[in-house]
Write a protein that holds these residues in place. Structure first.
Motif, mmCIF file in Angstrom:
data_model
loop_
_atom_site.group_PDB
_atom_site.id
_atom_site.type_symbol
_atom_site.label_atom_id
_atom_site.label_comp_id
_atom_site.label_asym_id
_atom_site.label_seq_id
_atom_site.Cartn_x
_atom_site.Cartn_y
_atom_site.Cartn_z
ATOM 1 N N ALA A 85 0.718 -1.230 -0.174
ATOM 2 C CA ALA A 85 -0.026 -0.043 0.282
ATOM 3 C C ALA A 85 1.167 1.643 0.371
ATOM 4 O O ALA A 85 2.036 1.279 0.773
ATOM 5 N N TYR A 86 0.492 2.542 -0.846
ATOM 6 C CA TYR A 86 0.990 3.504 -0.640
ATOM 7 C C TYR A 86 -0.293 4.010 -0.447
ATOM 8 O O TYR A 86 -0.927 5.193 -2.080
ATOM 9 N N PHE A 87 -0.098 5.092 0.292
ATOM 10 C CA PHE A 87 -1.103 6.456 0.979
ATOM 11 C C PHE A 87 -2.496 5.429 0.741
ATOM 12 O O PHE A 87 -3.426 6.209 -0.013
ATOM 13 N N GLY A 88 -2.793 4.549 0.918
ATOM 14 C CA GLY A 88 -3.791 3.778 1.323
ATOM 15 C C GLY A 88 -4.344 3.143 -0.270
ATOM 16 O O GLY A 88 -5.104 2.902 -0.765
ATOM 17 N N GLN A 89 -3.225 3.029 -1.206
ATOM 18 C CA GLN A 89 -3.923 2.997 -2.354
ATOM 19 C C GLN A 89 -3.016 1.477 -2.694
ATOM 20 O O GLN A 89 -2.053 1.368 -2.169
ATOM 21 N N PRO A 90 -3.167 0.603 -3.768
ATOM 22 C CA PRO A 90 -1.985 -0.374 -3.865
ATOM 23 C C PRO A 90 -0.678 -0.334 -4.514
ATOM 24 O O PRO A 90 -1.237 0.782 -5.594
ATOM 25 N N THR A 91 0.206 -0.632 -4.078
ATOM 26 C CA THR A 91 1.179 0.121 -5.903
ATOM 27 C C THR A 91 1.331 -1.301 -6.607
ATOM 28 O O THR A 91 0.494 -1.764 -6.782
ATOM 29 N N ALA A 92 2.337 -1.149 -7.330
ATOM 30 C CA ALA A 92 2.688 -1.618 -8.778
ATOM 31 C C ALA A 92 2.891 -3.602 -8.381
ATOM 32 O O ALA A 92 2.422 -4.306 -8.457
ATOM 33 N N GLU A 93 3.550 -3.395 -6.586
ATOM 34 C CA GLU A 93 3.568 -4.827 -6.618
ATOM 35 C C GLU A 93 2.582 -5.759 -6.392
ATOM 36 O O GLU A 93 2.484 -7.003 -6.632
ATOM 37 N N TYR A 94 1.906 -4.701 -5.786
ATOM 38 C CA TYR A 94 0.262 -5.433 -5.479
ATOM 39 C C TYR A 94 -0.018 -6.331 -6.868
ATOM 40 O O TYR A 94 -1.008 -7.557 -6.363
ATOM 41 N N TRP A 95 -0.223 -5.537 -7.837
ATOM 42 C CA TRP A 95 -1.096 -6.368 -8.655
ATOM 43 C C TRP A 95 0.060 -7.563 -9.193
ATOM 44 O O TRP A 95 -1.233 -8.407 -9.849
ATOM 45 N N GLU A 96 1.108 -7.537 -9.749
ATOM 46 C CA GLU A 96 2.365 -8.460 -9.544
ATOM 47 C C GLU A 96 2.131 -9.829 -8.131
ATOM 48 O O GLU A 96 1.502 -10.796 -9.448
ATOM 49 N N TYR A 97 2.035 -9.602 -6.700
ATOM 50 C CA TYR A 97 2.069 -10.473 -6.469
ATOM 51 C C TYR A 97 -0.095 -10.828 -6.503
ATOM 52 O O TYR A 97 -0.038 -12.313 -6.317
ATOM 53 N N ARG A 98 -1.045 -10.343 -7.070
ATOM 54 C CA ARG A 98 -2.353 -10.953 -7.326
ATOM 55 C C ARG A 98 -2.027 -11.619 -8.077
ATOM 56 O O ARG A 98 -3.141 -12.305 -7.933
ATOM 57 N N LYS A 99 -2.078 -11.070 -9.492
ATOM 58 C CA LYS A 99 -1.593 -11.908 -10.850
ATOM 59 C C LYS A 99 -1.531 -13.474 -9.658
ATOM 60 O O LYS A 99 -1.409 -14.165 -10.897
ATOM 61 N N GLN A 100 0.443 -13.427 -9.968
ATOM 62 C CA GLN A 100 0.921 -13.736 -9.100
ATOM 63 C C GLN A 100 0.388 -15.297 -8.407
ATOM 64 O O GLN A 100 -0.087 -16.598 -8.529
ATOM 65 N N ARG A 101 -0.627 -14.718 -7.481
ATOM 66 C CA ARG A 101 -1.373 -15.746 -6.509
ATOM 67 C C ARG A 101 -2.700 -16.662 -7.093
ATOM 68 O O ARG A 101 -3.017 -17.581 -7.263
ATOM 69 N N PHE A 102 -3.105 -15.634 -8.686
ATOM 70 C CA PHE A 102 -4.223 -16.086 -8.476
ATOM 71 C C PHE A 102 -3.906 -17.467 -9.909
ATOM 72 O O PHE A 102 -4.961 -18.306 -9.975
ATOM 73 N N SER A 103 -2.842 -17.499 -10.309
ATOM 74 C CA SER A 103 -2.000 -18.117 -11.038
ATOM 75 C C SER A 103 -2.094 -19.621 -10.475
ATOM 76 O O SER A 103 -1.870 -21.010 -10.749
#
Length: 284
Positions: A85-103
């Motif tokens: 999180a960065y000031f309450g919003q997801p960072t670029a790393e979050y979206w990569e993490y989400r994509k990896q977990r979903f797979s």
């Protein structure tokens, strides 16, 4: 019939105890006339468990057209922790993490790793800052609270998967025959003993497991038609003002902003975990 007392919810014992043990007797005086369904991953009938437990169900197609192989991973991966999180919003790393977990396939992780990814992130469950959910109507992501995410992301997606199973047909047939039922799940309780309703348990700030979703489907509170959940009693509608207050954001903008933000960490006082350092708070 909503809140039909022919269906009782029981909290699963942390140990492998008989349903006629004292643990369950304190929750329901008499289970002798009920058909008992353990709807957790611990059900010894493994074929049945794989049709009712979020640990083994999937895939889930998210609102932003992502494919999550496992329901439990889908659910847990929407939770935003400080490291992402960065000031309450997801960072670029979050979206990569989400994509990896979903797979990750259903059998790719143990149940503990599926349910508690925060441990890998070195966070506690209480550190969760909200739940990220994509609103197809607005085209925006929303950072939801506990109750709102339960309604929008958990109940709806579990229901859509569960009604496609033989386990659902079996439990539904038992219920429609007029028999009494006990549903055993980890994150439920017999709310009748506290004079509560299904509206109360869905809208309170405590854990609410998939057993409640099964109960609502059986009683007709919700229904799945053409792979969409129809709410017949308004239980998925906002119940409080807090459910209407949430952040919205565009992940593309957040990812671009993060690059610029990284250069400002030292002067702004952002820690490695994305928290604001009180040492440099005056520089904001």
């Amino acid at each position: 019939m909503i809140d039909d007392r022919r269906i009782v919810m029981l909290k699963h014992s942390p140990r492998y105890e008989s349903v006629y043990s004292a643990f369950y007797k304190t929750q329901c005086d008499d289970l002798s006339d009920r058909v008992i369904y353990d709807v957790t991953s611990r059900n010894p009938n493994r074929a049945f468990a794989k049709q009712v437990s979020p640990m083994y169900m999937g895939p889930v197609i998210t609102g932003d057209s992502m494919n999550a192989e496992c329901f439990e991973i889908y659910w847990q991966s929407g939770k935003l922790y400080p490291c992402h999180a960065y000031f309450g919003q997801p960072t670029a790393e979050y979206w990569e993490y989400r994509k990896q977990r979903f797979s990750i396939p259903i059998g790719g992780l143990g149940n503990v790793e599926k349910r508690y990814p925060n441990r890998m992130l070195h966070c506690q469950t209480k550190d969760c800052q909200g739940y990220i959910w994509y609103n197809k109507e607005t085209g925006k992501y929303e950072l939801l609270g506990w109750v709102a995410s339960r309604k929008k992301a958990y109940i709806t997606e579990y229901a859509k998967l569960f009604v496609k199973t033989d386990a659902y047909q079996e439990i539904k047939k038992t219920y429609e025959s007029g028999k009494k039922i006990a549903l055993i799940d980890f994150d439920v309780y017999n709310y009748y003993k506290e004079d509560k309703t299904i509206f109360d348990v869905i809208n309170e700030n405590r854990q609410a497991g998939h057993g409640y979703v099964i109960k609502m489907l059986l009683e007709g509170a919700i229904e799945v038609i053409n792979d969409e959940v129809v709410d017949h009693i308004g239980i998925l509608e906002p119940h409080s003002e807090s459910e209407l207050n949430f952040l919205t954001f565009d992940p593309g903008f957040v990812a671009r902003a993060q690059e610029d933000a990284n250069a400002k960490h030292e002067s702004v006082g952002i820690t490695k975990e994305g928290k604001i350092s009180t040492d440099n708070i005056d520089s904001l």
